[in-house]
Scaffold this active site. Structure first.
Site, PDB file in Angstrom:
ATOM      1  N   HIS A 305       1.709 -37.622  18.199  1.00  0.00           N
ATOM      2  CA  HIS A 305       1.660 -36.178  18.439  1.00  0.00           C
ATOM      3  C   HIS A 305       2.923 -35.773  19.178  1.00  0.00           C
ATOM      4  O   HIS A 305       3.409 -36.526  20.018  1.00  0.00           O
ATOM      5  CB  HIS A 305       0.421 -35.828  19.286  1.00  0.00           C
ATOM      6  N   ASP A 361      -6.918 -35.560  14.203  1.00  0.00           N
ATOM      7  CA  ASP A 361      -7.230 -35.757  12.786  1.00  0.00           C
ATOM      8  C   ASP A 361      -7.788 -37.140  12.475  1.00  0.00           C
ATOM      9  O   ASP A 361      -8.331 -37.358  11.403  1.00  0.00           O
ATOM     10  CB  ASP A 361      -5.968 -35.540  11.934  1.00  0.00           C
TER      11      ASP A 361
HETATM   12  N1  ACO Z   1       3.004 -43.839  12.399  1.00  0.00           N
HETATM   13  C1  ACO Z   1       4.043 -44.665  12.594  1.00  0.00           C
HETATM   14  N2  ACO Z   1       5.133 -44.342  13.329  1.00  0.00           N
HETATM   15  C2  ACO Z   1       5.137 -43.117  13.885  1.00  0.00           C
HETATM   16  C3  ACO Z   1       4.078 -42.218  13.728  1.00  0.00           C
HETATM   17  C4  ACO Z   1       2.965 -42.623  12.958  1.00  0.00           C
HETATM   18  N3  ACO Z   1       1.929 -41.809  12.764  1.00  0.00           N
HETATM   19  N4  ACO Z   1       4.358 -41.083  14.399  1.00  0.00           N
HETATM   20  C5  ACO Z   1       5.561 -41.254  14.952  1.00  0.00           C
HETATM   21  N5  ACO Z   1       6.045 -42.504  14.652  1.00  0.00           N
HETATM   22  C6  ACO Z   1       7.280 -43.098  15.098  1.00  0.00           C
HETATM   23  C7  ACO Z   1       8.480 -42.486  14.383  1.00  0.00           C
HETATM   24  O1  ACO Z   1       8.782 -43.178  13.206  1.00  0.00           O
HETATM   25  C8  ACO Z   1       9.552 -42.631  15.431  1.00  0.00           C
HETATM   26  O2  ACO Z   1       9.948 -43.979  15.454  1.00  0.00           O
HETATM   27  P1  ACO Z   1      11.473 -44.405  15.802  1.00  0.00           P
HETATM   28  O3  ACO Z   1      11.642 -44.059  17.265  1.00  0.00           O
HETATM   29  O4  ACO Z   1      11.540 -45.870  15.492  1.00  0.00           O
HETATM   30  O5  ACO Z   1      12.359 -43.590  14.902  1.00  0.00           O
HETATM   31  C9  ACO Z   1       8.797 -42.384  16.762  1.00  0.00           C
HETATM   32  O6  ACO Z   1       7.444 -42.771  16.492  1.00  0.00           O
HETATM   33  C10 ACO Z   1       8.855 -40.934  17.231  1.00  0.00           C
HETATM   34  O7  ACO Z   1       8.289 -40.114  16.208  1.00  0.00           O
HETATM   35  P2  ACO Z   1       8.787 -38.650  15.803  1.00  0.00           P
HETATM   36  O8  ACO Z   1       8.726 -38.532  14.305  1.00  0.00           O
HETATM   37  O9  ACO Z   1      10.072 -38.337  16.490  1.00  0.00           O
HETATM   38  O10 ACO Z   1       7.654 -37.764  16.468  1.00  0.00           O
HETATM   39  P3  ACO Z   1       7.438 -36.206  16.196  1.00  0.00           P
HETATM   40  O11 ACO Z   1       7.049 -35.652  17.513  1.00  0.00           O
HETATM   41  O12 ACO Z   1       8.601 -35.599  15.497  1.00  0.00           O
HETATM   42  O13 ACO Z   1       6.218 -36.194  15.176  1.00  0.00           O
HETATM   43  C11 ACO Z   1       4.050 -36.189  14.301  1.00  0.00           C
HETATM   44  C12 ACO Z   1       4.911 -35.978  15.555  1.00  0.00           C
HETATM   45  C13 ACO Z   1       4.527 -35.286  13.156  1.00  0.00           C
HETATM   46  C14 ACO Z   1       2.594 -35.812  14.644  1.00  0.00           C
HETATM   47  C15 ACO Z   1       4.138 -37.689  13.888  1.00  0.00           C
HETATM   48  O14 ACO Z   1       3.625 -38.487  14.943  1.00  0.00           O
HETATM   49  C16 ACO Z   1       3.399 -37.963  12.585  1.00  0.00           C
HETATM   50  O15 ACO Z   1       3.979 -37.803  11.524  1.00  0.00           O
HETATM   51  N6  ACO Z   1       2.113 -38.409  12.674  1.00  0.00           N
HETATM   52  C17 ACO Z   1       1.330 -38.632  11.473  1.00  0.00           C
HETATM   53  C18 ACO Z   1       0.845 -37.295  10.896  1.00  0.00           C
HETATM   54  C19 ACO Z   1      -0.250 -36.688  11.729  1.00  0.00           C
HETATM   55  O16 ACO Z   1      -1.207 -37.358  12.127  1.00  0.00           O
HETATM   56  N7  ACO Z   1      -0.136 -35.377  11.970  1.00  0.00           N
HETATM   57  C20 ACO Z   1      -1.138 -34.610  12.752  1.00  0.00           C
HETATM   58  C21 ACO Z   1      -0.542 -34.110  14.003  1.00  0.00           C
HETATM   59  S1  ACO Z   1      -1.724 -33.336  14.996  1.00  0.00           S
HETATM   60  C22 ACO Z   1      -1.966 -31.870  14.250  1.00  0.00           C
HETATM   61  O17 ACO Z   1      -1.132 -31.260  13.657  1.00  0.00           O
HETATM   62  C23 ACO Z   1      -3.278 -31.350  14.405  1.00  0.00           C
END
Ligand code: ACO
Length: 427
Positions: A305, A361
């Site tokens: 998140h 979720d």
């Molecule tokens: N699975 C694996 N790796 C992840 C995940 C995940 N779900 N989420 C983040 N990471 C990793 C990224 O690859 C990144 O790794 P790195 O440092 O090696 O490059 C690091 O964690 C930081 O992630 P960001 O993408 O910078 O985080 P951001 O804040 O931009 O994204 C998000 C947040 C979109 C929620 C992301 O965690 C994601 O895509 N999660 C899966 C989708 C999801 O569950 N969305 C629902 C969100 S809650 C809502 O809207 C109600």
């Protein structure tokens, strides 16, 4: 305590005011930055940008805290209902008994769709995505009610009730259309959640009666989604509202923003992921390895998140609720896979280092499946739940006499000297 932040740029010092919120959050007010320095800020994805001041919802992502109008989500989940929480979110105070009766009547009076709106449904192809229908139909409400009066609280309450009530009717009707069944009229003796379940699952020759557990689980699901400060869809609603667009148009835009798999669509993606693991019999360890290796861009859906770097408090509540409702409805093998995945991830350095925890979720789809909601309606359910937050944020902009149109800037990185070539000379 008022203080300033000193920034040095090209050898000159500038002082900017520091703004403090009621929870002691600090922000540098850079509204005069460009005028005084010629610079702008660059914050792709807005991770460090406060886009507004708001009195609706407070999140402390490091401590796993979520409060609507100052009241902890855990307290509301235990004692309140979706509609009571919705009113709190929109109007900023708890309902008196008179408020409750009046609002309940308004929801009932506004639940049916005018006949002309029902005709729109005939124009959608049978396989139309319910989010497309929902967004289009919410926008259509502005056609049916072009002069929606929102000039004082009483008028605002009517419009809010109309949107909250109709969105549920539209959602159920879009589902009925998609499965080629008769659209059910709302019943005037049922409360919000039971009425929705009736419109989803009753048929002209068969009345559906939810169990109290199912009814309570859906109420909780909606309550937990009611607001979440400046997320992607709510920021979209505020962006549209800032141009003084009406509430229906602004909330229709919110639906579109919610649609994507990184936001509201994640509850669908979680179930698809669990189904794939089950169908292909993928060992959980192997799936986690694929995620960590970023193989084919696979992510652990329902994890991570932008704001929570600790447990998402909604996820904790939903995990318990999913267990309860599934105990009553007979269990779900996907829940066992979800537990296994969560345990594997929570004990793995990749997830620990990046502070990736289950978000709202991860378990919400389990509840919706237990209730019998089809997967392609999951994001619609999120939209029904989030409607109070969108309305409240629209109202906050609408009520603020100092509100300005939202218009960010950019850093241009394109050509600086593009050449026009006549069409007949282009290769
Ligand atoms: N699975 C694996 N790796 C992840 C995940 C995940 N779900 N989420 C983040 N990471 C990793 C990224 O690859 C990144 O790794 P790195 O440092 O090696 O490059 C690091 O964690 C930081 O992630 P960001 O993408 O910078 O985080 P951001 O804040 O931009 O994204 C998000 C947040 C979109 C929620 C992301 O965690 C994601 O895509 N999660 C899966 C989708 C999801 O569950 N969305 C629902 C969100 S809650 C809502 O809207 C109600």
């Amino acid at each position: 305590m008022s203080h300033t932040c000193r920034i040095e740029l090209d050898g000159t010092s500038y002082d900017f005011p520091v703004v403090e919120g009621t929870e002691n959050e600090l922000a540098i007010d850079i509204s005069k930055l460009r005028d005084t320095t010629g610079y702008i800020t660059l914050d792709d994805g807005y991770g460090n940008t406060g886009s507004c001041k708001s009195a609706i919802t407070y999140i402390d992502g490091d401590a796993g805290i979520l409060r609507y109008r100052g009241i902890p989500i855990e307290t509301l989940a235990e004692h309140s209902s979706f509609i009571e929480a919705a009113w709190l979110v929109i109007f900023g105070k708890l309902q008196t008994p008179a408020d409750r009766d009046r609002f309940s009547d308004l929801l009932t009076e506004n639940s049916a769709m005018p006949l002309s709106m029902r005709k729109h449904f005939d124009a959608f192809p049978p396989n139309a995505h319910p989010m497309a229908i929902l967004s289009a139909m919410i926008n259509t409400l502005s056609v049916h009610e072009p002069q929606a009066d929102t000039h004082n609280e009483a008028a605002m309450e009517v419009v809010a009730a109309r949107l909250l009530s109709k969105v549920r009717t539209i959602a159920a009707a879009s589902y009925k259309s998609s499965i080629d069944q008769a659209i059910m009229h709302p019943r005037y003796d049922l409360k919000y959640v039971d009425n929705f379940l009736h419109m989803m699952f009753s048929q002209p020759y068969h009345e559906y009666h939810p169990t109290p557990e199912v009814s309570r689980a859906l109420n909780l699901f909606l309550l937990l989604h009611a607001d979440h400060e400046q997320n992607c869809s709510t920021s979209t609603v505020r962006m549209v509202a800032s141009s003084q667009a009406n509430m229906y148009a602004s909330c229709a835009a919110g639906v579109c923003a919610l649609w994507g798999p990184l936001h509201g669509g994640a509850n669908v993606a979680v179930i698809e992921m669990l189904e794939e693991i089950k169908r292909r019999d993928i060992p959980v360890k192997e799936y986690v390895r694929k995620v960590k290796d970023k193989e084919d861009g696979v992510k652990l859906m329902g994890f991570g998140h932008r704001v929570y770097k600790n447990f998402d408090p909604r996820s904790k509540i939903l995990r318990e609720a999913a267990e309860k409702v599934l105990a009553q409805t007979g269990g779900d093998p996907l829940l066992d896979i979800a537990y296994e995945l969560a345990d594997a991830a929570l004990n793995d350095d990749y997830f620990i280092e990046r502070k990736l925890y289950p978000n709202v979720d991860f378990y919400s789809g389990m509840i919706l499946r237990a209730i019998g909601i089809p997967t392609n309606m999951f994001t619609v359910m999120f939209a029904i739940g989030r409607m109070p937050g969108w309305i409240a944020n629209w109202k906050e902009i609408h009520d603020d006499p100092k509100s300005r149109i939202y218009r960010p800037r950019q850093i241009y990185i394109g050509d600086t000297d593009g050449q026009w070539v006549p069409r007949d000379q282009r290769g």
